[in-house]
Design an enzyme around this catalytic site. Sequence first.
Site, mmCIF file in Angstrom:
data_model
loop_
_atom_site.group_PDB
_atom_site.id
_atom_site.type_symbol
_atom_site.label_atom_id
_atom_site.label_comp_id
_atom_site.label_asym_id
_atom_site.label_seq_id
_atom_site.Cartn_x
_atom_site.Cartn_y
_atom_site.Cartn_z
ATOM 1 N N GLY A 211 102.276 -30.322 106.037
ATOM 2 C CA GLY A 211 101.223 -31.394 106.594
ATOM 3 C C GLY A 211 99.965 -31.455 106.166
ATOM 4 O O GLY A 211 99.309 -30.641 104.919
ATOM 5 N N ASN A 212 99.365 -32.368 106.543
ATOM 6 C CA ASN A 212 98.106 -32.318 106.314
ATOM 7 C C ASN A 212 97.543 -32.386 107.310
ATOM 8 O O ASN A 212 97.319 -32.836 109.187
ATOM 9 C CB ASN A 212 97.367 -32.901 105.302
ATOM 10 C CG ASN A 212 97.588 -34.548 105.645
ATOM 11 O OD1 ASN A 212 97.342 -35.501 106.462
ATOM 12 N ND2 ASN A 212 99.167 -35.344 104.656
ATOM 13 N N HIS A 213 95.716 -32.306 107.760
ATOM 14 C CA HIS A 213 94.498 -32.285 108.551
ATOM 15 C C HIS A 213 94.208 -34.134 109.404
ATOM 16 O O HIS A 213 93.578 -33.964 110.218
ATOM 17 C CB HIS A 213 93.570 -31.448 108.259
ATOM 18 C CG HIS A 213 93.979 -30.112 108.321
ATOM 19 N ND1 HIS A 213 94.249 -29.553 108.923
ATOM 20 C CD2 HIS A 213 93.514 -29.802 107.550
ATOM 21 C CE1 HIS A 213 93.986 -28.154 108.683
ATOM 22 N NE2 HIS A 213 94.216 -28.936 107.331
#
Length: 401
Positions: A211-213
């Site tokens: 995933g990412n932020h």
Amino acid sequence: MNLEGKRILIIITGGIAAYKMNTAVRGFIKEGAEVKVILTPAAKDFVTPLTLSVLSRNEVLWDLSSSSGTWNNHVELALWSDAILVAPCTANTLSKMVHGACDNLAMAVYMSAKCPVFIAPAMDLDMYRHPSTRQNIQRAQDFGHILIPAEEGELASGLHGEGRMAEPEHLIETVRQYFESKDFIKNMAGKKVLITAGPTYEAIDPVRFIGNHSSGKMGFALAEEAAKRGADVILISGPSHEKIKGNHIQLIRVTSAKEMFQEVFRYFSGIDMAIASAAVADYAPKEVAAEKIKKDGDSMTIELVKNPDILKTMGEQKKKQFLIGFALETQNEEAHAKEKLHRKNLDMIVLNSLRDSGAGFQTDTNRIRIFTESQEKEFPIKPKSAVAADILDFAVAQMAK
Ligand code: C5P
């Protein structure tokens, strides 16, 4: 005459402060507004429909059907309104509003409404202080409703404290200021807008993902701003903690890029504008392990395959749709943003740089530059809600060309 032509629907509920509403109705008419009044059944004990009908120059309603056997169309009344003012708003009606109880004409109109809703609570101080009232007021504000807080003073019970309904002049002034404020630009009325937001999670096994932020804050702010301007919004969001405020936003939650792709193209052909603010994972694991992968050895390799580029596909399929992309870059920002504008066949791209403090993921603020084929504009750092307004101002002006 600052409310000239504005259609104000006033819902009066059964509290003693209802007696002030004759003055309020008269005040709205003096400001040039068209006024319709709806009473809850309990309000009829406090004010007379006849007086309010004379003052508002309209029939006053309280039942879903009239004694003559005609049906009072709540949807039509809701659509007629540019604003709904619930004043006085009793603890009971407030509770019904936030829980969706719909047992009278007033509630049916309220629940069919698309316009801004103002709430002027009035109750005894202990009721006003009660945690359930506090919670309901908060929830109503989360819906996007505008609170006209009760004031402190002498109460009908003889007690002194907070709970007095705001004075009629204050009610009128709040509504007037709202319409006057620069926020209230219905320049996207009837437009269908699709927005992607948040990160995507690409499963590795049943418990892990890539995933990412991204927080989704920018996409949610855009959805709220577009809805405020009268657009019908479909917001397709990856996993995000953000919640929707306000009406007219259809929120579809997805997890992976492939799911986001599927949902986007379920709607794409019918929309006028698409804004891709999601931080879509570029790659996903080729295989998703059916069971949790066990620790085994000092290193492991996961084979990744490219995800579909949702925005690029929109660019390939676009007909009338106005397409807005985002670019979050760490170097050669401008060149990369312009390259994406062309490669993805966009009408406009919004650049934010991770090098700017206060811009990008997880922050409440953003600093953007907008590029089109022939124009560019730089904006100072602002809260994401104000950035959303800048983006839509720019886009609406471009669409009008
Ligand atoms: O190519 P890049 O990922 O930097 O482009 C960013 C823009 O493209 C953003 O608007 C993002 O929402 C969109 N995008 C997309 N699908 C992808 C990758 C990016 O819609 N798979």
